[in-house]
Scaffold this active site. Structure first.
Site, PDB file in Angstrom:
ATOM      1  N   PRO A   1      53.812  52.165  36.139  1.00 24.70           N
ATOM      2  CG  PRO A   1      55.993  51.346  36.422  1.00 24.70           C
ATOM      3  CD  PRO A   1      54.593  51.208  36.946  1.00 24.70           C
ATOM      4  CG  MET A   2      51.768  52.172  31.864  1.00 23.86           C
ATOM      5  SD  MET A   2      49.979  52.214  31.550  1.00 23.86           S
ATOM      6  CE  MET A   2      49.454  53.464  32.764  1.00 23.86           C
TER       7      MET A   2
ATOM      8  CG  HIS B   1      53.420  41.952  34.164  1.00 28.75           C
ATOM      9  ND1 HIS B   1      53.365  43.053  33.350  1.00 28.75           N
ATOM     10  CD2 HIS B   1      52.578  41.046  33.613  1.00 28.75           C
ATOM     11  CE1 HIS B   1      52.525  42.813  32.340  1.00 28.75           C
ATOM     12  NE2 HIS B   1      52.047  41.600  32.486  1.00 28.75           N
TER      13      HIS B   1
ATOM     14  CG  ASN C   1      51.346  44.935  36.732  1.00 26.43           C
ATOM     15  OD1 ASN C   1      52.342  44.949  36.022  1.00 26.43           O
ATOM     16  ND2 ASN C   1      50.270  45.622  36.423  1.00 26.43           N
TER      17      ASN C   1
ATOM     18  CD  GLN D   1      59.684  51.140  36.554  1.00 28.02           C
ATOM     19  OE1 GLN D   1      59.613  51.495  35.379  1.00 28.02           O
ATOM     20  NE2 GLN D   1      59.075  50.058  37.031  1.00 28.02           N
TER      21      GLN D   1
ATOM     22  CE  LYS E   1      55.056  47.019  36.963  1.00 32.64           C
ATOM     23  NZ  LYS E   1      55.111  46.126  35.792  1.00 32.64           N
TER      24      LYS E   1
ATOM     25  CB  CYS F   1      60.854  47.363  30.695  1.00 33.54           C
ATOM     26  SG  CYS F   1      60.475  48.109  29.086  1.00 33.54           S
TER      27      CYS F   1
END
Length: 376
Positions: A15-16, A173, A213, A70, A140, A100
């Site tokens: 997801p970006m 991540h 990730n 997400q 995430k 994030c």
């Protein structure tokens, strides 16, 4: 819809924000049939407060399955309501953002990666999300935050969240996040990658599923991670900046499927139909040609004519009203040999040794002190 209908998420596109929108996901699915796609992060509050306009935020074409929504947020009531509202859109999984580092998210909103410092809340949030959906849920996250970056602290987070909720899938991540003084872009570059933390999680939590990730930029590197035992691999910017070179190899190199043989010309013909169907749909000329065509600008990366194609596109954005006219004006820059070359031609590049010796670097095994870990 259910995740069991699709091949497992051996490869997913991260997801970006402002990138993995409906337009990009449409292109990505035309290139790869099996990669799992994620939406941009949507704040739970946005979903709740836009109930009269949900198609704009949650709508997508059925061809995009398998697809994961997400969401982000820090209020249980809104997370519950947002998940309930999303049910009508038949996503295949709901993912909760605990990774994030953007100041807009981690600062003012007090969610994103800051939530790693409050695993008890994340466990409650995941329970609320799971209670309001019939599809799997996942988290995430990063491997740490600021000085809270030890392997044991990461394990405490995983242990608490998985013990307090039905969460069985974590996307890791493999960098920590630094919340003060650096940008989100620097947070993807400056903190060192610690793949050994990821592989140690596989060792210490054999009942959970983990996707790796961070720093993986090709199917060659994704396969290197899978060979070392990764359950799944998530790729971000490489899948956006080099879609043909990256996504074009996923189905064959990752999933072992036969090549579809599709060409970029055929993909653009299908994308033209999509684009012309959505132009201006939201009113006030939104989305416009520039927005719809944005994901296509990387489709000819490193190919003959790429520079001229982009210059023509910049000019065409100023006056073209349809995707058909946009392509008529711009694709003359690209040789037929490029437009008609089949997908997955050539050998993908990447570092075969990206995970060499990772198992020699694993930290000591984690042993949860149950009561202390859960209720501290």
């Amino acid at each position: 819809m259910g995740a069991s209908r699709y091949l497992p998420p051996l490869f997913s596109v991260a997801p970006m924000m402002e990138w993995t929108d409906n337009h990009y996901r449409t292109l990505a699915r035309l290139i790869s049939k099996h990669a799992w796609l994620y939406t941009e992060m949507l704040a739970a509050e946005t979903i709740v407060y836009q109930q009269g306009n949900l198609d704009k935020f949650l709508g997508y074409s059925p061809e995009q399955h398998p697809i994961v929504l997400q969401i982000g947020g820090s209020k249980l009531e809104n997370l519950a309501k947002a998940t309930e509202l999303a049910n009508a859109y038949n996503y295949d999984e709901i993912n909760f953002n605990c990774g994030c580092p953007s100041p807009k998210v981690a600062g003012h909103g007090c969610f994103g990666v800051r939530l790693m410092l409050d695993p008890k809340f994340v466990g409650e949030a995941m329970s609320v999300i799971a209670a309001n959906t019939n599809v799997p849920v996942s988290v995430k996250c990063r491997i740490g935050v600021d000085d809270h970056d030890s392997f044991n602290e990461l394990c405490d987070f995983i242990y608490k969240v998985s013990s307090l909720s039905p969460t069985r899938h974590f996307i890791i991540h493999s960098r920590k996040a630094l919340l003060n003084g650096i940008s989100p872009a620097d947070n993807r570059r400056i903190p060192p990658l610690k793949y050994e933390f990821y592989y140690a999680l596989l060792r210490d939590f054999p009942d959970l599923t983990f996707t790796i990730n961070g720093g993986i930029n090709s199917v060659v590197e994704a396969n290197a991670a899978l060979r070392e035992g990764a359950h799944g691999v998530m790729v971000g910017r490489a899948a956006y900046h080099y879609p043909w070179q990256t996504l074009g190899h996923v189905d064959t190199a990752i999933y072992g499927a036969p090549s579809s043989g599709i060409t970029r010309r055929e993909i653009l013909q299908r994308y033209q139909e999509y684009g012309d169907s959505v132009l201006g749909k939201d009113g006030n000329n939104r989305p416009n040609i520039r927005e719809v065509a944005k994901p296509l600008l990387n489709l000819f990366y490193s190919e003959p004519g790429n520079g001229l194609w982009k210059r023509k596109a910049d000019s065409a954005f100023m006056h073209c009203k349809t995707m058909k006219s946009f392509f008529e004006e711009t694709l003359v820059a690209i040789p037929d040999s490029v437009l008609d070359a089949p997908i997955a031609g050539g050998v993908p590049s990447g570092r075969e040794d990206l995970f060499a010796n990772v198992h020699d670097l694993l930290p000591p095994q984690y042993h949860a002190r149950e009561e202390e870990a859960l209720y501290a």
